[in-house]
Design a protein around this motif. Sequence first.
Motif, PDB file in Angstrom:
ATOM      1  N   LYS A  35       2.050   2.015  14.873  1.00  0.00           N
ATOM      2  CA  LYS A  35       1.423   2.216  13.722  1.00  0.00           C
ATOM      3  C   LYS A  35       1.071   3.810  13.439  1.00  0.00           C
ATOM      4  O   LYS A  35       0.961   4.188  12.555  1.00  0.00           O
ATOM      5  CB  LYS A  35      -0.096   1.632  14.231  1.00  0.00           C
ATOM      6  CG  LYS A  35      -1.138   1.581  13.130  1.00  0.00           C
ATOM      7  CD  LYS A  35      -2.142   0.842  13.502  1.00  0.00           C
ATOM      8  CE  LYS A  35      -3.388   0.863  12.415  1.00  0.00           C
ATOM      9  NZ  LYS A  35      -4.595  -0.092  12.589  1.00  0.00           N
TER      10      LYS A  35
ATOM     11  N   ASP B 233      -0.208  -4.259  10.112  1.00  0.00           N
ATOM     12  CA  ASP B 233      -1.199  -3.281  10.310  1.00  0.00           C
ATOM     13  C   ASP B 233      -1.440  -2.336   8.806  1.00  0.00           C
ATOM     14  O   ASP B 233      -2.215  -1.420   8.866  1.00  0.00           O
ATOM     15  CB  ASP B 233      -0.321  -2.044  11.182  1.00  0.00           C
ATOM     16  CG  ASP B 233      -0.428  -2.572  12.676  1.00  0.00           C
ATOM     17  OD1 ASP B 233      -1.243  -3.406  12.866  1.00  0.00           O
ATOM     18  OD2 ASP B 233       0.638  -2.272  13.485  1.00  0.00           O
ATOM     19  N   PHE B 234      -0.720  -2.453   7.798  1.00  0.00           N
ATOM     20  CA  PHE B 234      -0.784  -1.708   6.530  1.00  0.00           C
ATOM     21  C   PHE B 234      -0.931  -2.732   5.423  1.00  0.00           C
ATOM     22  O   PHE B 234      -0.785  -3.999   5.371  1.00  0.00           O
ATOM     23  CB  PHE B 234       0.285  -0.817   6.371  1.00  0.00           C
ATOM     24  CG  PHE B 234       0.414   0.097   7.380  1.00  0.00           C
ATOM     25  CD1 PHE B 234      -0.270   1.485   7.570  1.00  0.00           C
ATOM     26  CD2 PHE B 234       1.199  -0.170   8.563  1.00  0.00           C
ATOM     27  CE1 PHE B 234      -0.178   2.095   8.381  1.00  0.00           C
ATOM     28  CE2 PHE B 234       1.414   0.696   9.544  1.00  0.00           C
ATOM     29  CZ  PHE B 234       0.724   2.162   9.708  1.00  0.00           C
ATOM     30  N   SER B 235      -1.464  -1.938   4.622  1.00  0.00           N
ATOM     31  CA  SER B 235      -1.981  -2.796   3.174  1.00  0.00           C
ATOM     32  C   SER B 235      -0.686  -2.831   2.481  1.00  0.00           C
ATOM     33  O   SER B 235       0.411  -2.329   2.421  1.00  0.00           O
ATOM     34  CB  SER B 235      -2.893  -1.861   2.369  1.00  0.00           C
ATOM     35  OG  SER B 235      -2.280  -0.913   1.717  1.00  0.00           O
ATOM     36  N   GLU B 236      -0.924  -3.780   1.220  1.00  0.00           N
ATOM     37  CA  GLU B 236       0.400  -4.128   0.353  1.00  0.00           C
ATOM     38  C   GLU B 236       0.740  -2.968  -0.043  1.00  0.00           C
ATOM     39  O   GLU B 236       1.974  -2.540  -0.506  1.00  0.00           O
ATOM     40  CB  GLU B 236       0.216  -5.397  -0.424  1.00  0.00           C
ATOM     41  CG  GLU B 236       1.256  -5.881  -1.117  1.00  0.00           C
ATOM     42  CD  GLU B 236       1.004  -7.227  -1.823  1.00  0.00           C
ATOM     43  OE1 GLU B 236       1.546  -7.292  -3.085  1.00  0.00           O
ATOM     44  OE2 GLU B 236       0.309  -8.182  -1.505  1.00  0.00           O
ATOM     45  N   GLN B 237      -0.329  -2.208  -0.774  1.00  0.00           N
ATOM     46  CA  GLN B 237       0.001  -1.056  -1.370  1.00  0.00           C
ATOM     47  C   GLN B 237       0.938  -0.008  -0.351  1.00  0.00           C
ATOM     48  O   GLN B 237       1.731   0.712  -1.062  1.00  0.00           O
ATOM     49  CB  GLN B 237      -1.192  -0.345  -1.690  1.00  0.00           C
ATOM     50  CG  GLN B 237      -1.094   0.897  -2.702  1.00  0.00           C
ATOM     51  CD  GLN B 237      -2.721   1.442  -3.121  1.00  0.00           C
ATOM     52  OE1 GLN B 237      -3.689   0.942  -2.624  1.00  0.00           O
ATOM     53  NE2 GLN B 237      -2.478   2.750  -3.693  1.00  0.00           N
ATOM     54  N   ASP B 238       0.468   0.155   0.754  1.00  0.00           N
ATOM     55  CA  ASP B 238       1.101   0.935   1.574  1.00  0.00           C
ATOM     56  C   ASP B 238       2.348   0.564   2.140  1.00  0.00           C
ATOM     57  O   ASP B 238       3.485   1.285   1.965  1.00  0.00           O
ATOM     58  CB  ASP B 238       0.395   1.089   2.789  1.00  0.00           C
ATOM     59  CG  ASP B 238      -0.570   2.147   3.132  1.00  0.00           C
ATOM     60  OD1 ASP B 238      -0.955   2.990   2.010  1.00  0.00           O
ATOM     61  OD2 ASP B 238      -1.669   2.068   3.911  1.00  0.00           O
TER      62      ASP B 238
ATOM     63  N   ARG C 130       3.562  -5.336   7.793  1.00  0.00           N
ATOM     64  CA  ARG C 130       2.806  -6.376   7.290  1.00  0.00           C
ATOM     65  C   ARG C 130       1.534  -6.630   7.993  1.00  0.00           C
ATOM     66  O   ARG C 130       0.386  -6.859   7.576  1.00  0.00           O
ATOM     67  CB  ARG C 130       3.425  -7.691   7.278  1.00  0.00           C
ATOM     68  CG  ARG C 130       4.331  -7.842   6.056  1.00  0.00           C
ATOM     69  CD  ARG C 130       5.219  -9.388   6.143  1.00  0.00           C
ATOM     70  NE  ARG C 130       5.716  -9.642   7.097  1.00  0.00           N
ATOM     71  CZ  ARG C 130       6.873  -9.523   7.728  1.00  0.00           C
ATOM     72  NH1 ARG C 130       7.947  -8.681   6.986  1.00  0.00           N
ATOM     73  NH2 ARG C 130       7.263 -10.056   8.852  1.00  0.00           N
TER      74      ARG C 130
END
Length: 170
Positions: free
Chosen positions: A125, A153-158, A151
């Motif tokens: 992370k 730990d992070f947003s779809e945008q990231d 998938r």
Amino acid sequence: MGSDLPNNGAIAEVIAEAFADIGYQVSFEFYPWARAMEQAQLGRVDCTGLWLKTDSRESEFYFSEPVLEEKHVFFYNRADKPILDSFEALKLYSYVGLEDFSYGLDLDNIIRAKQINMHRVSNDKQAFGMLLKNRISIYPQEMAVGYYLLRQDFSEQDMKKIAHIEQPFM
């Protein structure tokens, strides 16, 4: 493998079945890479799994036959795609890697010889976070694991900001 996966993941199931076949029941404990290695070196756990076989590790541990084939790639931020067309090109970028993690003989030798600059962190992370903030250029990681962790730990945008070099380095 992971404590958050059903039955600790597919590879944990393979490991558990292999030991069950010879009369052993296993339980899994999950640690950051460096601590897992330390626990095994100190004899606080009987086995540790999913390590790349290296000469130094082979001098301390017994290894099974491979149970998994992986594809290790370089992840990068789409805002600044690295061009890695030669060994010399590797030296132009900054890297992040996990503490006490082996990236294969070739890359490990380059890191050890300080031919590339690798900042070490304790977890994925942190590594992907540094990549997203453009604090580093490249994060070497197993492809399927890398996308799974993104998938989780992070947003779809990231996630849309991250890609990987198609050619695996290992």
